[in-house]
Design a protein around this motif. Structure first.
Motif, PDB file in Angstrom:
ATOM      1  N   MET A   1       0.828  -1.194   0.000  1.00  0.00           N
ATOM      2  CA  MET A   1       0.000   0.000   0.000  1.00  0.00           C
ATOM      3  C   MET A   1       0.867   1.250   0.000  1.00  0.00           C
ATOM      4  O   MET A   1       0.538   2.224  -0.652  1.00  0.00           O
ATOM      5  N   LYS A   2       1.972   1.211   0.757  1.00  0.00           N
ATOM      6  CA  LYS A   2       2.838   2.382   0.848  1.00  0.00           C
ATOM      7  C   LYS A   2       3.419   2.736  -0.516  1.00  0.00           C
ATOM      8  O   LYS A   2       3.513   3.909  -0.870  1.00  0.00           O
ATOM      9  N   ARG A   3       3.802   1.728  -1.301  1.00  0.00           N
ATOM     10  CA  ARG A   3       4.341   1.981  -2.643  1.00  0.00           C
ATOM     11  C   ARG A   3       3.299   2.620  -3.546  1.00  0.00           C
ATOM     12  O   ARG A   3       3.599   3.542  -4.299  1.00  0.00           O
ATOM     13  N   ALA A   4       2.076   2.109  -3.479  1.00  0.00           N
ATOM     14  CA  ALA A   4       1.003   2.658  -4.312  1.00  0.00           C
ATOM     15  C   ALA A   4       0.715   4.107  -3.935  1.00  0.00           C
ATOM     16  O   ALA A   4       0.522   4.962  -4.807  1.00  0.00           O
ATOM     17  N   LEU A   5       0.695   4.390  -2.642  1.00  0.00           N
ATOM     18  CA  LEU A   5       0.443   5.755  -2.185  1.00  0.00           C
ATOM     19  C   LEU A   5       1.576   6.693  -2.596  1.00  0.00           C
ATOM     20  O   LEU A   5       1.329   7.813  -3.045  1.00  0.00           O
ATOM     21  N   THR A   6       2.795   6.232  -2.492  1.00  0.00           N
ATOM     22  CA  THR A   6       3.944   7.034  -2.914  1.00  0.00           C
ATOM     23  C   THR A   6       3.893   7.283  -4.413  1.00  0.00           C
ATOM     24  O   THR A   6       4.117   8.409  -4.879  1.00  0.00           O
ATOM     25  N   PHE A   7       3.586   6.272  -5.197  1.00  0.00           N
ATOM     26  CA  PHE A   7       3.468   6.416  -6.650  1.00  0.00           C
ATOM     27  C   PHE A   7       2.376   7.418  -7.001  1.00  0.00           C
ATOM     28  O   PHE A   7       2.561   8.289  -7.857  1.00  0.00           O
ATOM     29  N   ALA A   8       1.226   7.299  -6.332  1.00  0.00           N
ATOM     30  CA  ALA A   8       0.118   8.229  -6.577  1.00  0.00           C
ATOM     31  C   ALA A   8       0.517   9.659  -6.199  1.00  0.00           C
ATOM     32  O   ALA A   8       0.200  10.616  -6.914  1.00  0.00           O
ATOM     33  N   ALA A   9       1.214   9.814  -5.082  1.00  0.00           N
ATOM     34  CA  ALA A   9       1.643  11.141  -4.639  1.00  0.00           C
ATOM     35  C   ALA A   9       2.572  11.783  -5.669  1.00  0.00           C
ATOM     36  O   ALA A   9       2.430  12.957  -6.007  1.00  0.00           O
ATOM     37  N   ILE A  10       3.508  11.016  -6.194  1.00  0.00           N
ATOM     38  CA  ILE A  10       4.434  11.536  -7.211  1.00  0.00           C
ATOM     39  C   ILE A  10       3.662  11.948  -8.464  1.00  0.00           C
ATOM     40  O   ILE A  10       3.910  13.010  -9.041  1.00  0.00           O
ATOM     41  N   GLY A  11       2.710  11.133  -8.872  1.00  0.00           N
ATOM     42  CA  GLY A  11       1.893  11.455 -10.044  1.00  0.00           C
ATOM     43  C   GLY A  11       1.084  12.723  -9.864  1.00  0.00           C
ATOM     44  O   GLY A  11       1.003  13.563 -10.770  1.00  0.00           O
ATOM     45  N   GLU A  12       0.491  12.881  -8.691  1.00  0.00           N
ATOM     46  CA  GLU A  12      -0.327  14.076  -8.430  1.00  0.00           C
ATOM     47  C   GLU A  12       0.532  15.337  -8.383  1.00  0.00           C
ATOM     48  O   GLU A  12       0.154  16.376  -8.917  1.00  0.00           O
ATOM     49  N   VAL A  13       1.689  15.259  -7.753  1.00  0.00           N
ATOM     50  CA  VAL A  13       2.579  16.419  -7.694  1.00  0.00           C
ATOM     51  C   VAL A  13       3.052  16.780  -9.098  1.00  0.00           C
ATOM     52  O   VAL A  13       3.075  17.957  -9.478  1.00  0.00           O
ATOM     53  N   GLY A  14       3.412  15.790  -9.882  1.00  0.00           N
ATOM     54  CA  GLY A  14       3.853  16.048 -11.254  1.00  0.00           C
ATOM     55  C   GLY A  14       2.762  16.689 -12.095  1.00  0.00           C
ATOM     56  O   GLY A  14       3.001  17.671 -12.815  1.00  0.00           O
ATOM     57  N   THR A  15       1.556  16.159 -12.016  1.00  0.00           N
ATOM     58  CA  THR A  15       0.432  16.736 -12.745  1.00  0.00           C
ATOM     59  C   THR A  15       0.128  18.139 -12.248  1.00  0.00           C
ATOM     60  O   THR A  15      -0.130  19.048 -13.031  1.00  0.00           O
ATOM     61  N   GLY A  16       0.169  18.329 -10.936  1.00  0.00           N
ATOM     62  CA  GLY A  16      -0.087  19.647 -10.363  1.00  0.00           C
ATOM     63  C   GLY A  16       0.929  20.677 -10.813  1.00  0.00           C
ATOM     64  O   GLY A  16       0.571  21.808 -11.164  1.00  0.00           O
ATOM     65  N   LEU A  17       2.203  20.301 -10.822  1.00  0.00           N
ATOM     66  CA  LEU A  17       3.240  21.234 -11.280  1.00  0.00           C
ATOM     67  C   LEU A  17       3.046  21.595 -12.751  1.00  0.00           C
ATOM     68  O   LEU A  17       3.208  22.756 -13.142  1.00  0.00           O
ATOM     69  N   THR A  18       2.667  20.604 -13.548  1.00  0.00           N
ATOM     70  CA  THR A  18       2.424  20.869 -14.969  1.00  0.00           C
ATOM     71  C   THR A  18       1.241  21.817 -15.143  1.00  0.00           C
ATOM     72  O   THR A  18       1.298  22.753 -15.943  1.00  0.00           O
ATOM     73  N   LEU A  19       0.161  21.587 -14.405  1.00  0.00           N
ATOM     74  CA  LEU A  19      -0.993  22.491 -14.475  1.00  0.00           C
ATOM     75  C   LEU A  19      -0.633  23.899 -14.016  1.00  0.00           C
ATOM     76  O   LEU A  19      -1.134  24.881 -14.553  1.00  0.00           O
ATOM     77  N   LEU A  20       0.215  23.999 -13.026  1.00  0.00           N
ATOM     78  CA  LEU A  20       0.610  25.298 -12.499  1.00  0.00           C
ATOM     79  C   LEU A  20       1.478  26.061 -13.495  1.00  0.00           C
ATOM     80  O   LEU A  20       1.289  27.256 -13.702  1.00  0.00           O
ATOM     81  N   VAL A  21       2.406  25.379 -14.133  1.00  0.00           N
ATOM     82  CA  VAL A  21       3.382  26.046 -15.001  1.00  0.00           C
ATOM     83  C   VAL A  21       2.871  26.206 -16.439  1.00  0.00           C
ATOM     84  O   VAL A  21       3.024  27.276 -17.026  1.00  0.00           O
ATOM     85  N   VAL A  22       2.295  25.164 -17.002  1.00  0.00           N
ATOM     86  CA  VAL A  22       1.837  25.210 -18.402  1.00  0.00           C
ATOM     87  C   VAL A  22       0.420  24.628 -18.524  1.00  0.00           C
ATOM     88  O   VAL A  22       0.222  23.571 -19.118  1.00  0.00           O
ATOM     89  N   PRO A  23      -0.576  25.314 -17.985  1.00  0.00           N
ATOM     90  CA  PRO A  23      -1.931  24.760 -17.986  1.00  0.00           C
ATOM     91  C   PRO A  23      -2.488  24.500 -19.387  1.00  0.00           C
ATOM     92  O   PRO A  23      -3.224  23.539 -19.587  1.00  0.00           O
ATOM     93  N   SER A  24      -2.142  25.328 -20.366  1.00  0.00           N
ATOM     94  CA  SER A  24      -2.654  25.111 -21.718  1.00  0.00           C
ATOM     95  C   SER A  24      -2.140  23.816 -22.319  1.00  0.00           C
ATOM     96  O   SER A  24      -2.847  23.149 -23.083  1.00  0.00           O
ATOM     97  N   LEU A  25      -0.925  23.446 -21.984  1.00  0.00           N
ATOM     98  CA  LEU A  25      -0.372  22.186 -22.474  1.00  0.00           C
ATOM     99  C   LEU A  25      -1.190  21.006 -21.957  1.00  0.00           C
ATOM    100  O   LEU A  25      -1.517  20.080 -22.701  1.00  0.00           O
ATOM    101  N   VAL A  26      -1.552  21.049 -20.692  1.00  0.00           N
ATOM    102  CA  VAL A  26      -2.381  19.984 -20.110  1.00  0.00           C
ATOM    103  C   VAL A  26      -3.743  19.957 -20.805  1.00  0.00           C
ATOM    104  O   VAL A  26      -4.258  18.886 -21.142  1.00  0.00           O
ATOM    105  N   GLY A  27      -4.322  21.132 -21.027  1.00  0.00           N
ATOM    106  CA  GLY A  27      -5.598  21.194 -21.746  1.00  0.00           C
ATOM    107  C   GLY A  27      -5.502  20.594 -23.136  1.00  0.00           C
ATOM    108  O   GLY A  27      -6.385  19.839 -23.570  1.00  0.00           O
ATOM    109  N   ARG A  28      -4.418  20.904 -23.828  1.00  0.00           N
ATOM    110  CA  ARG A  28      -4.212  20.377 -25.178  1.00  0.00           C
ATOM    111  C   ARG A  28      -4.044  18.857 -25.137  1.00  0.00           C
ATOM    112  O   ARG A  28      -4.621  18.135 -25.946  1.00  0.00           O
ATOM    113  N   TRP A  29      -3.270  18.361 -24.171  1.00  0.00           N
ATOM    114  CA  TRP A  29      -3.029  16.918 -24.077  1.00  0.00           C
ATOM    115  C   TRP A  29      -4.287  16.153 -23.666  1.00  0.00           C
ATOM    116  O   TRP A  29      -4.544  15.068 -24.150  1.00  0.00           O
ATOM    117  N   LEU A  30      -5.047  16.722 -22.728  1.00  0.00           N
ATOM    118  CA  LEU A  30      -6.233  16.012 -22.233  1.00  0.00           C
ATOM    119  C   LEU A  30      -7.458  16.189 -23.122  1.00  0.00           C
ATOM    120  O   LEU A  30      -8.209  15.244 -23.350  1.00  0.00           O
TER     121      LEU A  30
END
Length: 118
Positions: A1-30
Motif C-alpha cells: 500500500m505504501k508503494r502505491a500511495l507514494t506512486f500516486a503522490a508523485i503522479g499528483e505532484v507532477g500533474t499539479g506542477l504541470t498544471l501550475l506552469v503550463v496549464p494550456s499544455l495539459v488542456g491540449r493533451w487532455l
C-alpha cells in the motif's frame, strides 16, 4: 500500500506542477484544446490542489499537504485579484478564508511539533 500511495503522490505532484506552469499544455493533451481566459487560473488552482494532495498522500505528511495547498492558493488568488484583474464577488473572501486556514494550519503544525497533537 505504501508503494502505491507514494506512486500516486508523485503522479499528483507532477500533474499539479504541470498544471501550475503550463496549464494550456495539459488542456491540449487532455482535451485537444488550449485553455484560455478564466480556465487558466482555474487550472492553476487545480494544480495547486494536486500538489497539496500529493504531499498529503506522501506517507506521514497530511498536515503539510494541507498547509502547502492553503498557503499557495492564498498567494495565487491574491495575485490573480491584484495583477490579473479578475475579481468576482467571492474572490477576496476566498483569500481571507484561506489566509485564516493557513494560520490555523501553521498553529496546528507548531503544536504537533511540540507534542500537542490536536
Amino acid at each position: 500500500m505504501k508503494r502505491a500511495l507514494t506512486f500516486a503522490a508523485i503522479g499528483e505532484v507532477g500533474t499539479g506542477l504541470t498544471l501550475l506552469v503550463v496549464p494550456s499544455l495539459v488542456g491540449r493533451w487532455l482535451f485537444g484544446e488550449d485553455l484560455t481566459g478564466v480556465a487558466l487560473p482555474i487550472a492553476r488552482v487545480a494544480g495547486i490542489a494536486l500538489i497539496g494532495l500529493g504531499v498529503a498522500c506522501w506517507p506521514g505528511t497530511p498536515l503539510l499537504g494541507m498547509l502547502i495547498y492553503s498557503a499557495a492558493v492564498t498567494l495565487y488568488l491574491a495575485y490573480v485579484a491584484l495583477a490579473g484583474g479578475m475579481t468576482g464577488i467571492l474572490l477576496w473572501p476566498a483569500v481571507a478564508i484561506h489566509l485564516i486556514l493557513t494560520a490555523l494550519l501553521v498553529q496546528a503544525s507548531c503544536g504537533c511539533a511540540k507534542g500537542k497533537d490536536r
